[in-house]
Design a protein around this motif. Structure first.
Motif, PDB file in Angstrom:
ATOM      1  N   GLY A 192       0.902  -1.305   0.072  1.00 14.99           N
ATOM      2  CA  GLY A 192       0.106  -0.131  -0.007  1.00 14.99           C
ATOM      3  C   GLY A 192       0.751   1.105  -0.007  1.00 14.99           C
ATOM      4  O   GLY A 192       2.092   1.038  -0.145  1.00 14.99           O
ATOM      5  N   PHE A 252      -3.922   4.590  -4.221  1.00 13.43           N
ATOM      6  CA  PHE A 252      -4.260   3.400  -3.158  1.00 13.43           C
ATOM      7  C   PHE A 252      -5.497   4.000  -2.483  1.00 13.43           C
ATOM      8  O   PHE A 252      -6.251   3.288  -1.504  1.00 13.43           O
ATOM      9  CB  PHE A 252      -2.984   3.366  -2.095  1.00 13.43           C
ATOM     10  N   ARG A 255      -8.873   1.147  -3.713  1.00 14.13           N
ATOM     11  CA  ARG A 255      -8.057  -0.023  -4.273  1.00 14.13           C
ATOM     12  C   ARG A 255      -8.887  -0.709  -5.080  1.00 14.13           C
ATOM     13  O   ARG A 255      -8.112  -1.525  -5.873  1.00 14.13           O
ATOM     14  CB  ARG A 255      -7.811  -0.923  -3.071  1.00 14.13           C
ATOM     15  N   ARG A 256     -10.187  -0.558  -5.179  1.00 14.74           N
ATOM     16  CA  ARG A 256     -10.935  -1.484  -6.160  1.00 14.74           C
ATOM     17  C   ARG A 256     -11.152  -0.496  -7.478  1.00 14.74           C
ATOM     18  O   ARG A 256     -11.425  -1.442  -8.501  1.00 14.74           O
ATOM     19  CB  ARG A 256     -12.457  -1.565  -5.695  1.00 14.74           C
ATOM     20  N   ARG A 288      -4.630  -2.274 -11.375  1.00 15.67           N
ATOM     21  CA  ARG A 288      -5.034  -1.688 -10.302  1.00 15.67           C
ATOM     22  C   ARG A 288      -3.555  -0.880  -9.616  1.00 15.67           C
ATOM     23  O   ARG A 288      -2.471  -1.346  -9.729  1.00 15.67           O
ATOM     24  CB  ARG A 288      -5.274  -2.782  -9.032  1.00 15.67           C
ATOM     25  N   GLU A 290      -2.294  -1.127  -6.772  1.00 14.67           N
ATOM     26  CA  GLU A 290      -1.329  -1.904  -5.814  1.00 14.67           C
ATOM     27  C   GLU A 290      -0.558  -2.964  -6.694  1.00 14.67           C
ATOM     28  O   GLU A 290       0.183  -3.512  -5.829  1.00 14.67           O
ATOM     29  CB  GLU A 290      -2.138  -2.901  -4.918  1.00 14.67           C
TER      30      GLU A 290
END
Length: 310
Positions: A192, A252, A255-256, A288, A290
Motif C-alpha cells: 500500500g 491506493f 483500491r478497487r 490496479r 497496488e
C-alpha cells in the motif's frame, strides 16, 4: 540537579544519580512490576502501552540497531526505560521522547546516573525534530529506536522520514501486520501507500517476530522488529517528489478502482490528461494501483511533469 531540554523542547532532563546495576534487569517481569508499583503507575490503554519483558528480544532489538560508541540514539516511546537503559550502555548520547508524563518518576529511577541520557515528555508528532537533532552535534551518526502502537505507527514514521534530519536507521517494534505492510511487494495484499513511501526512503529488513507474551501487559496480537536503513538517495529518481506521493496516495485511496479512474478522481485530472500521462509512462490504466512498482509510480509522476511543463 538536572538540566532542561533544548529550546522548544520543554520537559526534558538529564539523569544524575546512581543507575540500576544490570541493564537487562527490567526484562524480568517481577522487577518491572515492582518498579511500576512503587511509583503508582497504571497503564493507559489509549496510549498502547506494552513494556518489553523478554531479555532475548531486548538483546536482538539492540543488536539490530548496530549501535557504536560514537552514535546518538533517538528513542520514541521509552515506556519504563527497558530499551533505553541498554541503549545507553552502547551509545554516546540518548534522547528519548515519552508522551506519558506519569512515567517521569519511573524513568528518573531507571535512568539515574546516566548524564548522557535525556528524556523529553512530549508528543513526538508535535516536536520539531531538527531542534532535537541539535543534541547529537557530537555524534557520528543517529539511530532511531521506537516501540510504536498501531494507531500512531504510520504518522510517526512519516514524521521521522519527512523531518529533513540525518538518520542512519530506524529499528522499530510494530504489530506484525504493519511489519508485513512495510516490507510488502507490489501485487501482494499488504502492499500500500505506506509500503511505497517507506521503501522509497529506506531498505526494509524484518529482523524478528515477537510473541505477545514478550510484553507486559501482553497485546492482543504478535509484533515484529523491523530495521529500516535510511537511503542516501531514493532507488528511483523523480522530477517532482510531491507529485510522486500524490500519485501514490491517489492510486491506493480506492483500491478497487482501476489506476486510470483512481488518478482522474483523486488528482482531478481530465480523462485525456490521464490517458496521455499513462501512455507516456508506459503503464496500463486498467491495472490496479497496488500492482505498480516504485519505478512505475515514478514513471507516472515524471510523465505528468513532462506533459505539464511550461
Amino acid at each position: 540537579m538536572g538540566r532542561g531540554g533544548p529550546p522548544g523542547l520543554g520537559g526534558g532532563w538529564a539523569m544524575t544519580t546512581q543507575p540500576l546495576s544490570n541493564p537487562f534487569a527490567l526484562a524480568d517481569p517481577a522487577v518491572l512490576k515492582g518498579l511500576l508499583r512503587r511509583h503508582g503507575f497504571t497503564w493507559k490503554k489509549r496510549l498502547g502501552q506494552n513494556f518489553l519483558i523478554d531479555a532475548r528480544v531486548l538483546a536482538r532489538l539492540i543488536d539490530a540497531a548496530e549501535l557504536r560508541p560514537d552514535d546518538g540514539v533517538f528513542e520514541v516511546g521509552p515506556g519504563a526505560g527497558v530499551v533505553t537503559r541498554l541503549a545507553a550502555t552502547r551509545a554516546r548520547r540518548v534522547v528519548a521522547v515519552e508522551k506519558d508524563a506519569c512515567l517521569r518518576p519511573v524513568l528518573a529511577e531507571v535512568l539515574a546516573g546516566l548524564p548522557h541520557v535525556e528524556v523529553v515528555f512530549a508528543d513526538v508528532l508535535k516536536l520539531r525534530l531538527p531542534d532535537v537533532w541539535g543534541r547529537f552535534h557530537d555524534c557520528a551518526g543517529v539511530k532511531v529506536i521506537a516501540n510504536l502502537p498501531y494507531y500512531v505507527t504510520t504518522p510517526i514514521l512519516f514524521h521521522l522520514l519527512e523531518a529533513g534530519v540525518r538518520m542512519d536507521s530506524i529499528v522499530v517494534m510494530v504489530q506484525r501486520e504493519v511489519a508485513q505492510r512495510l516490507a510488502a511487494a507490489p501485487g501482494s495484499k499488504d502492499y500500500g501507500a505506506l509500503s511505497v513511501a517507506v521503501q522509497y526512503r529506506c531498505s526494509v529488513e524484518r529482523v524478528l517476530q515477537v510473541r505477545a507474551g514478550a510484553f507486559l501487559p501482553p497485546p492482543e496480537v504478535d509484533s515484529a522488529v523491523v530495521r529500516l536503513r535510511v537511503r542516501g538517495e531514493p532507488p528511483v529518481a523523480v522530477r517532482d517528489e510531491q507529485m510522486f506521493f500524490r500519485v501514490v496516495r491517489a492510486a491506493f485511496a480506492t483500491r478497487r478502482k482501476t489506476l486510470a479512474n483512481a488518478l482522474t478522481g483523486g488528482l482531478e485530472w481530465s480523462k485525456e490528461l490521464c490517458a496521455a500521462v499513462l501512455a507516456r509512462a508506459g503503464v496500463d490504466g486498467g491495472r490496479r494501483g497496488e500492482t505498480l512498482s516504485l519505478q512505475e509510480f515514478a514513471a507516472v509522476a515524471d510523465a505528468w511533469a513532462a506533459l505539464t511543463a511550461t
